[in-house]
Design an enzyme around this catalytic site. Structure first.
Site, mmCIF file in Angstrom:
data_model
loop_
_atom_site.group_PDB
_atom_site.id
_atom_site.type_symbol
_atom_site.label_atom_id
_atom_site.label_comp_id
_atom_site.label_asym_id
_atom_site.label_seq_id
_atom_site.Cartn_x
_atom_site.Cartn_y
_atom_site.Cartn_z
ATOM 1 N N ASP A 140 0.610 6.528 2.424
ATOM 2 C CA ASP A 140 0.654 5.062 2.325
ATOM 3 C C ASP A 140 1.289 4.613 1.012
ATOM 4 O OD1 ASP A 140 0.234 2.491 3.201
ATOM 5 O OD2 ASP A 140 -1.876 2.411 2.600
ATOM 6 N N ASN A 180 1.137 -0.065 13.730
ATOM 7 C CA ASN A 180 2.382 -0.298 12.990
ATOM 8 C C ASN A 180 3.488 -0.944 13.839
ATOM 9 O OD1 ASN A 180 1.985 2.692 10.934
ATOM 10 N ND2 ASN A 180 1.487 0.572 10.415
#
Ligand code: IPE
Ligand code: IPE
Ligand code: MG
Length: 240
Positions: A16, A64
């Site tokens: 991330d 996502n």
């Protein structure tokens, strides 16, 4: 005496911080993802050197898809580039590629390239790299339950003596050991729908480093941290 944990057998990584890495440099988010792909190569190399047999990388969550189309398209394009460039590395180093997630919902070109590498590496067992693509723990459970219901109807599953191991054999991760260590970069303390069941007893390591800056040294630090942890599995530490 303190019980020392060994090297982790399975390390799963929530990669991330690509977007923030780019924004801080006044670059586009896609530039962040490009540099993130370079970090993936470094970590695979480090894991090979350290002889860690299982690495799982969270590359794209089912959530996502909600990002702007240009970013999603850019990510899929980068994934294709990565697969084209790295197939050689997988073959040369005898690395087996797997994916977890609903692969068939990815663009056709991605599916084809992934299936090709999966097929060509399926005899390898020196190292296992699993990429979580269009992955969601909750969807994994839905797919497992569907599979179980189907097999129960066909008489292939005895539903009167169900154990967790029976359920685990319907998860995408059925061929993988549970992760020992979950690493999350970019300082976020959450699992974001990643391996929720499988990480029941995983150690969790969070580093503020953004994923594109994560390198061999950071990986080593995470492993060292893991090795100093006491894994008790609900038991108590021996007193002698
Ligand atoms: C991780 O980086 C990569 C993916 C989720 C695909 P992010 O894109 O989430 O980066 P941040 O969290 O916005 O910084
Ligand atoms: C988790 O990161 C998914 C991946 C690393 C692929 P996100 O950036 O999507 O997670 P949230 O939105 O911060 O929870
Ligand atoms: Mg993020």
């Amino acid at each position: 005496m303190r019980m020392q944990a060994e090297l982790p057998r399975h390390v799963a990584i929530i990669m991330d911080g690509n977007g923030r890495w780019a924004t801080e440099r006044e670059l586009s988010r896609i530039e962040g993802h490009k540099n993130g792909a370079l970090a993936v190569k470094k970590v695979i190399e480090a894991a090979l050197e350290m002889k860690i047999p299982y690495i799982t990388l969270y590359a794209f969550s089912s959530e996502n898809w909600s990002r702007p189309k240009a970013e999603v398209d850019g990510l899929m394009h980068l994934l294709n580039q990565f697969l084209k460039q790295e197939q050689k590395t997988f073959l040369e180093n005898q690395i087996r590629l797997r994916t977890i997630g609903r692969l068939d919902e990815l663009p056709d070109e991605n599916c084809k390239l992934i299936q090709d590498t999966i097929q060509k590496t399926k005899q390898f067992y020196r190292m296992h790299v699993t990429v979580a693509l269009n992955y969601s723990s909750k969807n994994e459970l839905v797919d497992a339950v569907k599979g179980m219901l189907r097999d129960a109807q066909l008489g292939k599953l005895n539903t009167t003596s169900l154990e967790y191991s029976d359920i685990a054999s319907y998860l995408y991760t059925k061929e993988l050991p549970d992760p020992d260590l979950i690493i999350r970069t970019s300082g976020e303390f959450r699992l974001s729908n990643f391996l929720l069941l499988q990480s029941a007893y995983a150690e969790i390591y969070v580093t503020p480093t953004y994923w594109p800056d994560f390198d061999q040294t950071d990986f080593q630090k995470a492993i060292d941290h893991y090795s100093s942890r006491d894994r008790r599995y609900g038991n108590v530490r021996p007193t002698i």
